[in-house]
Design a protein around this motif. Structure first.
Motif, PDB file in Angstrom:
ATOM      1  N   SER A   1       0.840  -1.213   0.000  1.00  0.00           N
ATOM      2  CA  SER A   1       0.000   0.000   0.000  1.00  0.00           C
ATOM      3  C   SER A   1       0.864   1.248   0.000  1.00  0.00           C
ATOM      4  N   PRO A   2       0.401   2.278  -0.703  1.00  0.00           N
ATOM      5  CA  PRO A   2       1.078   3.560  -0.513  1.00  0.00           C
ATOM      6  C   PRO A   2       0.715   4.090   0.871  1.00  0.00           C
ATOM      7  N   MET A   3       1.692   4.527   1.641  1.00  0.00           N
ATOM      8  CA  MET A   3       1.399   5.119   2.947  1.00  0.00           C
ATOM      9  C   MET A   3       2.257   6.367   3.129  1.00  0.00           C
ATOM     10  N   ALA A   4       1.574   7.524   3.144  1.00  0.00           N
ATOM     11  CA  ALA A   4       2.271   8.804   3.207  1.00  0.00           C
ATOM     12  C   ALA A   4       3.179   8.868   4.432  1.00  0.00           C
TER      13      ALA A   4
ATOM     14  N   MET B   1      -3.569  -5.997  -1.552  1.00  0.00           N
ATOM     15  CA  MET B   1      -2.683  -4.889  -1.195  1.00  0.00           C
ATOM     16  C   MET B   1      -2.610  -4.798   0.329  1.00  0.00           C
TER      17      MET B   1
ATOM     18  N   ARG C   1      -0.759  -1.462   6.673  1.00  0.00           N
ATOM     19  CA  ARG C   1      -0.263  -1.464   8.052  1.00  0.00           C
ATOM     20  C   ARG C   1       0.314  -2.807   8.462  1.00  0.00           C
TER      21      ARG C   1
ATOM     22  N   PHE D   1     -10.366   5.026   9.713  1.00  0.00           N
ATOM     23  CA  PHE D   1      -9.748   3.699   9.843  1.00  0.00           C
ATOM     24  C   PHE D   1     -10.469   2.874  10.902  1.00  0.00           C
TER      25      PHE D   1
ATOM     26  N   ASN E   1      -5.227   8.704  -6.503  1.00  0.00           N
ATOM     27  CA  ASN E   1      -5.760   8.464  -5.163  1.00  0.00           C
ATOM     28  C   ASN E   1      -7.176   9.025  -5.052  1.00  0.00           C
TER      29      ASN E   1
ATOM     30  N   GLU F   1       4.344   7.179  -2.229  1.00  0.00           N
ATOM     31  CA  GLU F   1       3.356   7.837  -1.364  1.00  0.00           C
ATOM     32  C   GLU F   1       2.538   8.761  -2.271  1.00  0.00           C
ATOM     33  N   PHE F   2       1.345   9.132  -1.846  1.00  0.00           N
ATOM     34  CA  PHE F   2       0.557   9.989  -2.729  1.00  0.00           C
ATOM     35  C   PHE F   2       1.244  11.358  -2.868  1.00  0.00           C
TER      36      PHE F   2
ATOM     37  N   LEU G   1       5.632   7.071   5.064  1.00  0.00           N
ATOM     38  CA  LEU G   1       6.201   5.777   5.452  1.00  0.00           C
ATOM     39  C   LEU G   1       6.818   5.018   4.286  1.00  0.00           C
TER      40      LEU G   1
ATOM     41  N   ASN H   1      -8.051  -4.598  -0.603  1.00  0.00           N
ATOM     42  CA  ASN H   1      -7.199  -3.961   0.404  1.00  0.00           C
ATOM     43  C   ASN H   1      -8.009  -3.746   1.683  1.00  0.00           C
ATOM     44  N   GLY H   2      -7.324  -3.829   2.813  1.00  0.00           N
ATOM     45  CA  GLY H   2      -7.977  -3.522   4.084  1.00  0.00           C
ATOM     46  C   GLY H   2      -7.951  -4.663   5.065  1.00  0.00           C
ATOM     47  N   ASP H   3      -7.226  -4.430   6.165  1.00  0.00           N
ATOM     48  CA  ASP H   3      -7.216  -5.330   7.323  1.00  0.00           C
ATOM     49  C   ASP H   3      -6.523  -6.672   7.091  1.00  0.00           C
ATOM     50  N   ILE H   4      -5.599  -6.747   6.154  1.00  0.00           N
ATOM     51  CA  ILE H   4      -4.803  -7.974   6.031  1.00  0.00           C
ATOM     52  C   ILE H   4      -3.611  -7.823   6.968  1.00  0.00           C
TER      53      ILE H   4
ATOM     54  N   LYS I   1      -7.204   4.024  -6.958  1.00  0.00           N
ATOM     55  CA  LYS I   1      -7.357   3.398  -5.632  1.00  0.00           C
ATOM     56  C   LYS I   1      -8.448   4.165  -4.898  1.00  0.00           C
TER      57      LYS I   1
END
Ligand SMILES: Cc1cc2nc3c(=O)[nH]c(=O)nc-3n(C[C@H](O)[C@H](O)[C@H](O)COP(=O)(O)O)c2cc1C
Length: 331
Positions: free
Chosen positions: A16-19, A224, A227, A179, A99, A42-43, A21, A202-205, A141
């Protein structure tokens, strides 16, 4: 494996893109651990990029070893986005992603990110403009919608497909949700059932089992992970191992030590701004579940210089570990 026009994504797993990070250093680290098929920047603000902002340009820095690599943009002005798209194209990225999910006030105030999910006319114009400007594959996305009563993932997905968007990632939470709560994987299954283009879930994997479950429950073409990869960057490799009936990599404390060192080394080589903060952040994720990790985190947080963080980490792993290994205090 997943094919998006000329890009082969093997295996079909995405970071995942994470601003703040997932900069080039973090992305390379993930690629080196194996099992991650595609990484994304990152975006990056189309406005900043086209106004020559150094920060925005820096966000689009990548290394060859990251390929295939996608640049993610955000914005709300079609012409600026088109210009930024051409810049991304010229920089040699493999794909461009828009995004449509960022919930941050700063972004939605300018009508970017998830705000575009309720501005269908403007979004349509933006998608058409980027499509016309991009020679490389174009993906989006999105979130589920603005709020529970405005769930638009399917409608946006169909519109995007008709315009020529080549893949879509869905994080099935609404903007209002932020979130909180759980990602509604049912919406990923619904999108997959109605679209021809690849759908990435995407989400919660957070475990390799979650990834396999998402694939089985939704039929998505790829997964994707955001976290979950921060606390366990080996997750991509573990997914591959699990899918292929191989024994799962169980990173040892020494593996974590090597990873922290490799990360710091890359940060120094690249002269990344804000390196001290990044070192603290990274060290704190990677010392969870390590005996006496809490005391190490405290001492790292008190450090005022990069060299000090490095020394404390080295000291910890060299002196404390033999004792720690005998006393499995996990925190
Ligand atoms: C700190 C942070 C920064 C993020 N930045 C971005 C971003 O720049 N672009 C984007 O599309 N999503 C961004 N996201 C959302 C993630 O890409 C992902 O959709 C979300 O975290 C859900 O996936 P996960 O449960 O695997 O973390 C961000 C998420 C977090 C936690």
């Amino acid at each position: 494996m997943l094919q998006i026009r000329n890009i082969t994504i093997r295996p079909a797993t995405f970071l995942s893109p994470m601003a703040g990070l997932t900069d080039s250093v973090f992305r390379r680290l993930i690629k080196r651990l194996g099992g991650c098929g595609l990484v994304m920047t990152e975006f990056t603000s189309a406005e900043g990029l086209t106004r020559n902002s150094f920060k925005s340009r820096r966000m689009l820095f990548y290394h060859e070893e990251e390929r295939p690599v996608t640049a993610q943009l955000f914005g709300a002005d079609p012409e600026r986005l088109a210009e930024a798209t051409r810049m991304v194209d010229d920089l040699g990225f493999d794909a461009i992603d828009l995004n449509l999910g960022c919930p941050a006030k700063k972004v939605v105030k300018g009508c970017g990110g998830s705000a575009l999910l309720r501005e269908t006319k403007l979004l349509e114009e933006i998608l058409r403009t980027i499509r016309a400007a991009a020679s490389i594959p174009f993906t989006i996305k999105i979130r589920a919608g603005w709020s529970e009563t405005e769930t638009v993932a399917l409608q946006i997905g169909k519109m995007a497909e008709d315009i020529g968007v080549e893949a879509i990632t869905l994080h099935p939470r609404t903007r209002v949700q932020g979130f909180s709560g759980k990602a509604n994987w049912g919406l990923i299954a619904q999108l997959k059932a109605h679209l021809k283009i690849p759908v990435i879930g995407n989400g919660d994997i957070v475990t390799p089992e979650d990834a396999l479950r998402m694939r089985a429950e939704t039929g998505c073409d790829g997964v994707m992970i955001g976290r979950g990869a921060l606390s366990n960057p080996w997750i991509f490799r573990q997914i591959f191992e699990m899918e292929n009936g191989l024994p799962l990599t169980q990173p040892s404390i020494s593996d974590k030590h090597q990873l922290i060192k490799a990360y710091f080394q890359l940060l120094f080589e690249e002269e990344i701004p804000g390196a001290l903060g990044k070192m603290k952040q990274f060290a704190s994720w990677f010392t969870h579940a390590i005996p006496f990790g809490a005391s190490l985190r405290k001492s790292i947080y008190e450090s005022t210089q990069e060299s000090e963080v490095m020394e404390r980490i080295e000291q910890f792993f060299q002196n404390a570990l033999p004792t720690a290994d005998c006393q499995p205090v996990v925190d």
